[in-house]
Write a protein that holds these residues in place. Structure first.
Motif: not given
Length: 460
Positions: A192-196, A226-233, A251-255, A376-379
């Motif tokens: 998927i087009d998402t890095l962590w 919406k298009t990204f999120m931060l989460m933690c435990l 692309s957001d990381f690259d920016d 990231r969005s629906s919640v």
């Protein structure tokens, strides 16, 4: 054990280690192999991940049942060394927090340290007289027809005769690659087009010098954007820190290329996080911690005759957003032995396992992918929350209707994944139909009111 069947389990992670216990319980001679050095030795010298903090996993109903299937005592011991997590804590851009409970009856998932859990399972396996552990063994070849597997070790190549090979060696499984030479395996891999990127939140030091959690440890904290999120435990033990993960398109990381870019980004989207971490430590982590990729893998069949079976990520690597990777792997082991006990012939058991398990593994892979959108969005969506509250109300007050949230069915029951998905789809259609009906009713009443007003006003 003389005359017992020999099984080679490739991969000594949590799933492979649990499989070793199940096979040992049934009297097999078990050898558990791993490419790595003994992780318990690594843990003794550095009890954290490569980025400096422990890695937590979510342990829920299916995983607990899988553990207790090997040993109830072991399962009880593990579940007494977890942090209970009762729901999500949603953080908005203004720093406001909203708790969303997982279950109306107070059921919870559990945060557990992966390294500790793996060590416990390995210790338990090693204590069995019919289990041997062999580390630093790299699998290079499987001749399933000849029942021979070949490894490379520090001392050279080694051939081993076995009756059954169990592939529990992860997403990039060597056993799966070998299986493809013998069986017509359908294989699908999707990145998927998402890095962590791991972002740790240190503990708070009180005035008397004690360390405390910086956030409520009994929630999964999410900053949905919406298009990204931060989460933690919360981490487990005396550390009192949190391990967070930033999931974001590449692309957001690259920016983000300069330290000020990091601070501006967090001030815009996660302003309440900066005081918890500190600007300097935040910037250091963002640039120094690796950016990992996320892959989803589906394949079938999972077996070859009575010679090989794939379990865990080797069979179904999934993105982490449903917290079911390990739980599903533990359930794999439990389900596999249900078929082995019900069938005298191993070949028949493996074939029936493949047929029965495929729908569930495909379903949970799809659910894990879809849950990323939810988290990231629906919640924060009013429609999502309205359906969630409606289903929870019906589940609590009218349980005979059989309506439960999808999350409840997945995390707090043994309902097969594909059936849980089918039920959720049906409930969604009912909810949308009811919502549409209510909407039509409201519009009808409004139209009647307008007509009535005109009649009175104009003397119709």
């Amino acid at each position: 054990m003389p005359n017992a069947k020999k099984v080679a389990i490739i991969g000594a992670g949590p799933v492979g280690s649990l499989a070793a216990l199940y096979f040992a319980n049934e009297g097999w001679n078990v050898t558990l192999y791993d490419l790595r050095a003994d992780p318990r030795l690594q843990r003794a010298t550095a009890s954290t991940s490569s980025t400096g903090k422990s890695i937590n996993l979510a342990l829920s109903h299916r995983g607990i049942e899988g553990l207790k299937g090997a040993s109830k005592k072991l399962g009880d011991m593990i579940t007494s060394n977890v942090v209970p997590v009762y729901g999500r804590m949603i953080h908005d851009k203004k720093g406001r927090q909203e708790s969303q409970a997982y279950d109306v009856h107070g059921q919870h998932i559990n945060a557990v340290d992966r390294g500790w859990l793996n060590s416990v399972l390995l210790d338990e396996a090693e204590a069995r007289p019919n289990v041997a552990l062999k580390f630093s063994h790299r699998l290079i070849q499987c001749d399933f027809d000849a029942r021979i597997v070949k490894f490379v070790t520090e001392d050279g190549e080694v051939d081993v005769n076995v009756d059954l090979v169990v592939g529990a060696d992860g997403a990039h499984s060597a056993v799966r690659n070998q299986l493809m030479k013998f069986a017509r395996v359908d294989f699908e891999q999707k990145y998927i087009d998402t890095l962590w990127c791991e972002i740790s939140i240190p503990p708070i030091v009180t005035e008397d010098g004690k360390e405390e959690y910086p956030l409520d440890p009994n929630h999964l904290h999410i900053w949905p954007r919406k298009t990204f999120m931060l989460m933690c435990l919360a981490n487990i033990g005396d550390d009192k820190s949190f391990t967070g993960t930033l999931f974001m398109p590449q692309s957001d990381f690259d920016d983000i290329t300069y330290p000020q870019d990091v601070l501006d980004f967090f001030k815009t989207y996660f302003p309440d996080v900066i005081p918890l971490i500190g600007e300097e430590y935040l910037v250091k982590q963002f640039f120094n911690n690796p950016k990992g990729s996320l892959v989803s893998i589906k394949c079938a069949p999972y077996h070859y005759r009575d010679r090989c079976i794939l379990i865990g990520d080797a069979a179904h690597a999934m993105v982490p957003f449903y917290g079911q990777g390990m739980n599903c792997g533990f359930e794999d082991v439990q389900q596999l032995f249900m078929h082995l006990k019900a069938n005298n012939a191993v070949a028949s058991a493996l074939e029936k396992y493949t047929v029965a398990r495929r729908k569930d593994l495909f379903a949970i892979s799809d659910l894990a992918m879809a849950n990323y959108v939810e988290m990231r969005s629906s919640v924060t969506s009013k429609m999502y929350l309205a359906r969630k509250h409606t289903e929870e109300f019906l589940y609590k007050h009218f349980p005979g209707l059989g309506i439960r949230t999808l999350y409840n069915m997945v995390s707090f029951s043994s309902v097969p994944y594909h059936i849980a998905l089918e039920r959720s789809i049906r409930q969604g259609k009912l909810f949308r139909g009811a919502f549409f009906g209510v909407g039509l009713g409201i519009m009808g009443l409004a139209a009647y009111g307008v007509l009535r007003f005109k009649k009175v006003w104009h003397g119709w």
